[in-house]
Design a protein around this motif. Sequence first.
Motif, PDB file in Angstrom:
ATOM      1  N   ASP A  15       6.780   0.764  -2.168  1.00 18.54           N
ATOM      2  CA  ASP A  15       6.352   0.994  -0.784  1.00 18.54           C
ATOM      3  C   ASP A  15       7.329   0.307   0.182  1.00 18.54           C
ATOM      4  O   ASP A  15       7.588  -0.893   0.062  1.00 18.54           O
ATOM      5  CB  ASP A  15       4.932   0.432  -0.610  1.00 18.54           C
ATOM      6  CG  ASP A  15       4.310   0.812   0.727  1.00 18.54           C
ATOM      7  OD1 ASP A  15       5.054   1.039   1.700  1.00 18.54           O
ATOM      8  OD2 ASP A  15       3.074   0.854   0.792  1.00 18.54           O
TER       9      ASP A  15
ATOM     10  N   GLU B  38       1.681   6.346  -2.207  1.00 20.20           N
ATOM     11  CA  GLU B  38       0.226   6.526  -2.334  1.00 20.20           C
ATOM     12  C   GLU B  38      -0.093   7.783  -3.141  1.00 20.20           C
ATOM     13  O   GLU B  38      -0.954   7.784  -4.029  1.00 20.20           O
ATOM     14  CB  GLU B  38      -0.400   6.628  -0.939  1.00 20.20           C
ATOM     15  CG  GLU B  38      -1.909   6.553  -0.910  1.00 20.20           C
ATOM     16  CD  GLU B  38      -2.441   5.132  -1.026  1.00 20.20           C
ATOM     17  OE1 GLU B  38      -3.622   5.001  -1.368  1.00 20.20           O
ATOM     18  OE2 GLU B  38      -1.693   4.179  -0.783  1.00 20.20           O
TER      19      GLU B  38
ATOM     20  N   TRP C 125      -0.647  -0.471  -8.894  1.00 17.29           N
ATOM     21  CA  TRP C 125      -1.355  -0.497  -7.606  1.00 17.29           C
ATOM     22  C   TRP C 125      -1.148  -1.833  -6.891  1.00 17.29           C
ATOM     23  O   TRP C 125      -1.025  -1.869  -5.667  1.00 17.29           O
ATOM     24  CB  TRP C 125      -2.846  -0.242  -7.828  1.00 17.29           C
ATOM     25  CG  TRP C 125      -3.166   1.222  -8.002  1.00 17.29           C
ATOM     26  CD1 TRP C 125      -3.324   1.891  -9.177  1.00 17.29           C
ATOM     27  CD2 TRP C 125      -3.336   2.192  -6.973  1.00 17.29           C
ATOM     28  NE1 TRP C 125      -3.587   3.218  -8.946  1.00 17.29           N
ATOM     29  CE2 TRP C 125      -3.611   3.425  -7.600  1.00 17.29           C
ATOM     30  CE3 TRP C 125      -3.290   2.136  -5.578  1.00 17.29           C
ATOM     31  CZ2 TRP C 125      -3.827   4.601  -6.888  1.00 17.29           C
ATOM     32  CZ3 TRP C 125      -3.526   3.307  -4.858  1.00 17.29           C
ATOM     33  CH2 TRP C 125      -3.779   4.518  -5.507  1.00 17.29           C
TER      34      TRP C 125
ATOM     35  N   ARG D 100       2.436  -1.695  -5.813  1.00 15.62           N
ATOM     36  CA  ARG D 100       2.737  -0.386  -5.209  1.00 15.62           C
ATOM     37  C   ARG D 100       4.109   0.106  -5.680  1.00 15.62           C
ATOM     38  O   ARG D 100       5.020   0.357  -4.891  1.00 15.62           O
ATOM     39  CB  ARG D 100       2.641  -0.460  -3.686  1.00 15.62           C
ATOM     40  CG  ARG D 100       1.220  -0.834  -3.237  1.00 15.62           C
ATOM     41  CD  ARG D 100       1.081  -0.877  -1.734  1.00 15.62           C
ATOM     42  NE  ARG D 100       1.218   0.442  -1.128  1.00 15.62           N
ATOM     43  CZ  ARG D 100       0.276   1.388  -1.127  1.00 15.62           C
ATOM     44  NH1 ARG D 100      -0.873   1.165  -1.746  1.00 15.62           N
ATOM     45  NH2 ARG D 100       0.474   2.539  -0.535  1.00 15.62           N
TER      46      ARG D 100
ATOM     47  N   CYS E 250       5.406   5.043   2.492  1.00 16.82           N
ATOM     48  CA  CYS E 250       4.090   4.606   2.013  1.00 16.82           C
ATOM     49  C   CYS E 250       3.270   5.786   1.492  1.00 16.82           C
ATOM     50  O   CYS E 250       2.636   5.702   0.440  1.00 16.82           O
ATOM     51  CB  CYS E 250       3.348   3.899   3.148  1.00 16.82           C
ATOM     52  SG  CYS E 250       1.628   3.492   2.775  1.00 16.82           S
TER      53      CYS E 250
END
Length: 474
Positions: free
Chosen positions: A39, A69, A20, A23, A65
């Motif tokens: 990302d 996610e 996280w 990413r 993105c």
Amino acid sequence: MIELEIDISGKKIVSSDLAWAYRIIPFNISDDEYQMYVDENLGDGQIQELEVIFGRKIILIPVACAAIEKALSKFYIREGSKPVSRTSLDSSHKEFLQLLLQDARALKSSDIHIEIYDSKARIRLRMDGKLVDRVQLNKSEYPALVNKVKIMAGLDISEKRLPQDGRIFFNKDGLKFDIRVSVLPTLYGEKIVLRLLGSSATSVDIENLGFSVLDLSRYKDAIKKTNGIVLISGPTGSGKTTTLYGTLKLLNRDTDNILTVEDPIEYTLEGVNQVQVKEDIGLTFSSALRSFLRQDPDIIMVGEIRDVETASLAIRAALTGHLVLSTIHTNSAWGTVSRLIDMDVPPFLLANTLNISVAQRLVRLLCPSCKERMPFVTSILPKTFTPEEVPQWHFSARGCNECFFTGYKGRKAIYEVIPVDSTVCDFITNNEKNVSEYFKAEGIKTLQMSAFDVLAQGQTSIEEIYSLLLNDQY
């Protein structure tokens, strides 16, 4: 949106916090280098940091993105938002199965699917009626997980050729519930479905299920009668049992004897005597119902009217002064009448015992965090459906981290409620087919109308209710 896959060994190397924070999603792990999706909005500056962290050459492939996610939500569970608060859902964790069950319960999942294919194994949760990927498993870990489930359910771990059924009572950290286990041999191994049961019905409130003010008033009047039948129809998974238990909660008084026969018992309710069907020893809906009549009941709930014998016994119980609640598989509230007549229930007896007929469906609600508004055009509706009023706007599903990228969050029931008055009694006695004009004059909404109301209020999408709008009700 592109669907990103993860390297199972990479998931063990890249922790949830790192995934996280940077990413990233590892998709190809070798001794020399780690290849990861990243990302596209982030620069190349983090390659150096990641190489220091992992001690390997890092290759980053930029992707959208939204794709990152979705993959992060699917493969990693953030500490701050996950239902299981102690650790990530890592299949190598020694308490993985317990954590999975806790996670599913916290997410209000109804079923857990553990399944294996030629090249992968996975776990999916049924949330709001649809299956959502939750964990990707390493195929080498799959047999051990199957055996753990079998041991907990008291099944034979050496039997891999035949289906098996069992039950688990989960009791940990103050969380208690029953789980029905079904094991099925498939081409690549055994598939397991865990049905989560046994939640208390104390939180079920008839006021909040989805009845309109008028329909709720009619329904309450029908269940206040001391005898007769209340029938709820709909397909499997349409929320019929929840509506019945909301009803029982309302009727549950110390002065009444309430008996239920169910398959399976999905809720528990203090003060209600519940019986589980066991067909292998002859305990069926009809045999239980016969015994109920000797148990001095006031209210009887039969999980489902499946056959002629159960239907006849339910009518008999209603005629002898008992209130009977039950479900039946039909497409509409009026279709219930035709179905019972087809099951050789005499029309005059049905007319004299039926208090109310209800049909229901569950509709997924759009996620409030990501739903998109757009102008309403009638071309999105089926050609056979014409609304009385056309709204200015409607909403569509998009998907975000809050809703696991499904676009939906939560469900509500929609209803079609037909109270049986003297006119409807005559319709039933004469097996009348042309009833739509009378029902329209009485303000009785079909499932089509109720579904369109939810769309017009911006609570759901056209895709969710399209099939309902196709059905002719009468």
